[in-house]
Scaffold this active site. Structure first.
Site, PDB file in Angstrom:
ATOM      1  N   HIS A 155      26.543  42.365   1.270  1.00 25.39           N
ATOM      2  CA  HIS A 155      25.500  41.262   0.543  1.00 25.39           C
ATOM      3  C   HIS A 155      25.286  41.404  -0.978  1.00 25.39           C
ATOM      4  CE1 HIS A 155      24.094  39.143   4.086  1.00 25.39           C
ATOM      5  NE2 HIS A 155      23.934  40.104   4.878  1.00 25.39           N
ATOM      6  N   GLU A 227      25.804  42.405  14.855  1.00 24.82           N
ATOM      7  CA  GLU A 227      24.694  41.407  14.331  1.00 24.82           C
ATOM      8  C   GLU A 227      25.636  40.156  14.573  1.00 24.82           C
ATOM      9  OE1 GLU A 227      23.863  42.148  10.307  1.00 24.82           O
ATOM     10  OE2 GLU A 227      22.466  43.846  10.923  1.00 24.82           O
TER      11      GLU A 227
END
Length: 247
Positions: A155, A227
């Site tokens: 990210h 996730e």
């Protein structure tokens, strides 16, 4: 008669005297309409400007019909904190945004009522540091929940995206079995078979997740085992070679 001629001569000289630069400029200001502010000049937040300055792209500039709900601009996340403030648009490396555009096109070709819904894009290291500092866990356990800012996550490089599928006809996101940022086995793609047996997930959840994975994997993204919403465009090694961490 002589007086009239003299008066006309004075008027002629006064009218023919060159104007100063300041007089000319003042008259132009009065005569010319002031330009309206350009839409491009609309101010953005300090964080958003920093992302732009570092070469990131607003995903909506590339995929106008995509939906964005930045969870870290709200308190609806694992940390319960708004760490993005005024930032409400998702940013990614330009090449990753173009890659995501292909995924959106593939999804909508299969179902025109569906669109991707982004929960998080680039996460600057400064924000990562806030999350790291505020996580109420021992430092040895923190990497299980958030990447160490010293190392950086995908990210932080702007090459990872958290997202789901939104049904515009139903005006809601598809049911994936858990919400975003849920920490537990029901959110793990690696545990789906087990969760089905334990009835913590339903077949429809797997169908929806499988569709999301198919769309993303077919366009160069890879998921992770813990996730269902997280997808990477590059490996950590590739990201480090191609990009700088976004500060």
């Amino acid at each position: 008669m002589k007086y009239s001629s003299f008066l006309l001569l004075i008027i002629f000289i006064a009218c023919s005297t060159p104007k100063s630069d300041q007089e000319t400029f003042s008259e132009q200001q009065k005569a010319e309409p002031k330009p309206l502010a350009s839409p491009d000049s609309v101010s953005v937040s300090e964080l958003e400007q920093a992302l732009i300055d570092q070469g990131l792209s607003n995903v909506k500039d590339i995929i106008p019909d995509i939906k964005v709900d930045l969870k870290y601009s709200t308190t609806d996340n694992f940390f319960g904190q708004d760490v993005y403030g005024e930032l409400t648009e998702a940013y990614l490396q330009p090449i990753v945004a173009e890659q995501l555009k292909k995924a959106q096109e593939m999804l909508q070709a299969e179902n025109p009522d569906y669109t991707l819904l982004i929960y998080d894009g680039v996460r600057p290291r400064s924000v990562q540091q806030i999350l790291w500092n505020n996580l109420d866990k021992p430092d040895s356990l923190k990497p299980l929940y958030v990447a160490d800012p010293k190392v950086g996550s995908l990210h932080n490089f702007g090459v990872a995206v958290d997202l789901t599928i939104f049904d515009t006809k139903a005006d809601s996101a598809l049911d994936m079995g858990t919400g975003y940022d849920y920490f537990g086995y029901p959110a793990y793609p690696d545990r789906e078979e087990q969760m089905l047996k334990e009835k913590k997930l339903q077949p429809k959840h797997i169908v929806n997740r499988t569709l999301l994975r198919k769309i993303m994997n077919s366009n160069g993204f890879s998921g992770i085992g813990s996730e269902w919403w997280h997808f990477n465009a590059y490996s950590r090694k590739e990201a480090g070679e191609k990009f700088k961490i976004v500060e």
